[in-house]
Design an enzyme around this catalytic site. Structure first.
Site: not given
Length: 317
Positions: A46-50
């Site tokens: 998962l992206d860091p943002l997610a």
């Protein structure tokens, strides 16, 4: 003599609720350390943002992580309309600002375009590799490299809300689907641009949302065990899902206990006729103990593909 692995021989799957701002590998290493596990792996970054569901496989469960990598996913995403960024999310720089002037009817027509089968060109800020390097490394150097469009399938795309130029959608999609790319493409189709400001993965395969646990919860249990002078596994291991849940969608092939030795030594065995080239979940005897996955061939033979090391074998190692 084989070197004993560092850490505990523990098998199972943790449904981690990943926090925003951290990489999936950071989350993985934290869970591995909390469980003092000898081996661990995640099942699709998962992206860091997610935020949201990140199944983490411990021990023998890592052998079946590919099945979760290939599984369908579901996301809740909020997009900021009117601004396009270089990364298609809020971690990037705004590269274009345009007015938001479309109607609800135009939005619904645009959303319909993304439902079903389509070809998607991955973002330059994805972890896909080109000549051995992740695409995001090229992107950070300001380089654009060729990417091939890949087939994806959006099973369901639900409109949730549209307020103050923020659009929220619920997306159920196949493996390899980049939600950031859908949002960026949608923004261009609507003529205003868009980027992701919130992304939460709510489902992987058939895993229940309610079974997710956060790093804070795991660390609190570890701290509780230390305070109460208990073995941490007493509090942590009940949160583990069985490793065969990673292959729950495969048809079961139950074989007699007497065949266990042949299978576990890598030998094919004859079983009740199943369709050839079928990947199956292998269980043993009346207890239906899971021992791995195998493939049926044209001759009615079950050939083992990925087998677990049983606890009794580990204890002898």
């Amino acid at each position: 003599m084989a070197r004993r692995p560092k850490g505990r021989l523990v098998d199972g799957i943790v449904l981690l609720d990943k926090d925003t701002g951290m990489s999936s590998n950071f989350a993985l290493q934290r869970v591995k350390r909390i469980y003092n596990a000898a081996k661990a792996g995640h099942t699709g970054a998962l992206d860091p943002l997610a935020t949201g569901m990140l199944p983490i496989c411990l021990g023998e469960a890592t052998k079946f992580s590919q099945h979760l990598l290939d599984a369908d996913k579901r996301y809740l995403v909020t997009a900021k309309l009117g601004q396009r960024t270089d990364t298609s999310d809020s971690d990037g720089e705004v590269v274009q600002t345009r007015p938001v002037e479309f109607s609800m009817a135009q939005l619904e027509q645009a959303l319909e375009h993304f439902r079903g089968d389509s070809m998607q060109v991955p973002s330059m800020y994805s972890a896909l590799k080109y000549q051995g390097q992740p695409l995001y490394k090229y992107a950070r150097e300001g380089k654009e490299v060729p990417r091939e469009a890949r087939p994806i399938h959006v099973y369901e795309l639900k409109f949730i809300s549209w307020e103050n130029d923020e659009l929220t959608l619920d997306i159920h999609c196949s493996k390899g689907t980049y939600i950031r790319t859908i949002i960026d493409d949608l923004g261009e189709m609507l003529g205003c641009g868009a980027h992701v400001i919130m992304l939460r993965r709510t489902q992987v395969a058939g895993y229940p949302y309610e079974r997710m646990v956060s790093l804070a919860q795991l660390e609190a249990l570890l701290e509780q065990a230390m305070t109460e002078e208990r073995v941490p596994s007493e509090l942590l291991d009940p949160l583990l899902l069985p490793m065969d849940t990673a292959v729950a969608d495969l048809p079961e092939c139950n074989v007699p206990d007497a065949m266990a030795g042949y299978l576990l030594n890598g030998n094919p065995v004859r079983v009740a006729k199943l369709e050839a080239d079928t990947l199956v979940r292998i269980t043993l005897g009346d207890s239906k103990r899971f021992i791995g996955v195998g493939m049926m061939n044209d001759d009615g033979l079950l050939a083992p593909k990925r087998l677990v090391v049983l606890p009794e074998a580990k204890s002898r190692a």
